[in-house]
Design an enzyme around this catalytic site. Sequence first.
Site, mmCIF file in Angstrom:
data_model
loop_
_atom_site.group_PDB
_atom_site.id
_atom_site.type_symbol
_atom_site.label_atom_id
_atom_site.label_comp_id
_atom_site.label_asym_id
_atom_site.label_seq_id
_atom_site.Cartn_x
_atom_site.Cartn_y
_atom_site.Cartn_z
ATOM 1 N N ALA A 177 0.831 -1.205 0.000
ATOM 2 C CA ALA A 177 0.000 0.000 0.000
ATOM 3 C C ALA A 177 0.869 1.261 0.000
ATOM 4 O O ALA A 177 1.778 1.387 -0.812
ATOM 5 C CB ALA A 177 -0.974 -0.044 1.175
ATOM 6 N N SER A 178 0.633 2.177 0.946
ATOM 7 C CA SER A 178 1.258 3.506 0.881
ATOM 8 C C SER A 178 2.730 3.538 1.259
ATOM 9 O O SER A 178 3.353 4.598 1.149
ATOM 10 C CB SER A 178 0.480 4.482 1.770
ATOM 11 N N ILE A 179 3.303 2.420 1.674
ATOM 12 C CA ILE A 179 4.763 2.388 1.803
ATOM 13 C C ILE A 179 5.386 2.604 0.423
ATOM 14 O O ILE A 179 6.550 3.014 0.309
ATOM 15 C CB ILE A 179 5.231 1.062 2.434
ATOM 16 N N SER A 180 4.607 2.382 -0.621
ATOM 17 C CA SER A 180 5.059 2.676 -1.988
ATOM 18 C C SER A 180 5.484 4.132 -2.129
ATOM 19 O O SER A 180 6.364 4.461 -2.939
ATOM 20 C CB SER A 180 3.944 2.360 -2.988
ATOM 21 N N LYS A 181 4.864 5.026 -1.362
ATOM 22 C CA LYS A 181 5.230 6.446 -1.428
ATOM 23 C C LYS A 181 6.685 6.654 -0.992
ATOM 24 O O LYS A 181 7.417 7.468 -1.583
ATOM 25 C CB LYS A 181 4.283 7.274 -0.551
#
Length: 556
Positions: free
Chosen positions: A165-169
Amino acid sequence: MYRLLSAVTNRAVTHGSCAWGGGRRAAHQRAGLPPLGPGWVGGLGLGLGLALGVKLAGGLRGASPAPPTAAPDPETPPQAEPLPPQEQPLAQWSPQTPTPPHSRRFARAIDRSRDLLHRIKDEVGAPGIVVGVSVDGKEVWSEGLGYADVENRVPCKPETVMRIASISKSLTMVAIAKLWEAGKLDLDIPVQYYVPEFPEKEYEGEKVSVTTRLLISHLSGIRHYEKDMKKVKEEKAYKALKMMKGTMESDQEKELKVKGGKSNEKNDFAKAKIEQDNEAKGRNSKPCKKKNDFEQGELYLKEKFENSIESLRLFKNDPLFFKPGSQFLYSTFGYTLLAAIVERASGYKYLDYMQKIFHDLDMLTTVQEENEPVIYNRARFYVYNKKRRLVNTPYVDNSYKWAGGGFLSTVGDLLKFGNAMLYGYQVGLFKNSNESLLPGYLKPETMLMIWTPVPNTEMSWDKEGKYAMAWGVVEKKQTYGSCRKQRHYASHTGGAVGASSVLLVLPEELDAEAINNKFPPRGTVVSIICNMQSVGLNNTALKIALEFDKDRSDMP
């Protein structure tokens, strides 16, 4: 019984008469006794048979009669018959990786942390959860609990691949930082310089600029999944009012105490009036109910986008919700625009550029999520329906948000990523004492910039912190002696359809004396991934990091 006795007798005659019997006869004769007759073997066999019969009869007298066989209960698993001691089966196989020798030092921390994971798993009813911990750059524990695939009873293990999920950021931030270090990307010029397809913006009739730096820290004003600007603004105002309410009440109470000449009755009346006014304000300003992210239709898009430029059409013509730089508004779409900027600044497709970074960081199991490729150890993802039954999540295509929430990974790869960031953050401190150290993947000044909290931002998963550049950061703080001490750490959480995640880095508190005979990275990194949505994991990760840090500090 007759057959049993006959078999014993025959066995004694055929097999024992030569070797065993011959030995007995010879010994008998050497003793000077009369010679044995030819029927001695039969008598011996009959004696053995009678002894065996007595033993069997005694066992039968002590046993209770067997109950009649009943139909099997479908809810009760079959019970295996106990085996003799020499045939006991091995312990049930566990999916966890064998404990490395150096992790035995952290046995206490592992036991405590495993208990914490079981608690959060049971509380939310998550099918599976995987954890990884490294200390000073070495992985000391990784384990899976529950199931990666409930239908096929596939257990979670350290190699299980899930949505991060937002660890992709945080991964996308590395691409931006590398381009900035190379002089290929200016963080403070309008984004139209790189992506002219994104139209220039106005806010309340005034022309405004959206920059790369503002996009990174969610200060651009670009919307998230909620399209209703009024609802978003009302919610922001309501939260601000609630935060101010406590401060106002305490100030007003202090003012009343200062006025000591008035009667208690007047003070009580004034206090009641203040509470009444505040309640009225709260009722009047309470916003309309806003949908959470998992109720937003765009989160479940099934359309495949060929590149980041194409996916801009989802939001590029929407108005800005706030003036850029004025307010924090978390936006995954802002990172979709950042992916387009990376493409134009690097000259590569976003995914190709990210795969180069993953190769450099040795993150070999980290890939973009696509339905078609065979990805070994990929988990299935789950949610509870309205009847609180576990069901599979619907199919989604995350190609519109690769940069903001579209990657798959393992806890091991996330640990490598966290340690690479920690090394870059600390290596500058060690350079004076050890000139042979290799440079970090990002320069120390770059990491310092990335992990510095940005004004006007929020860290939703820890109110003590602020958002920095694609990381949430909590700074070191202690208000009172011998009281709570707030440790400095950086983390990012993630929430996607059927998945939750966290990556947390707890640096060691270093000083000039502490760096002697030590090498970076120094600190604890924790990663947790789960195949259930809406599971808050940051607090658990922080507790686990502190448990390992305690064992680490207690060692000579």
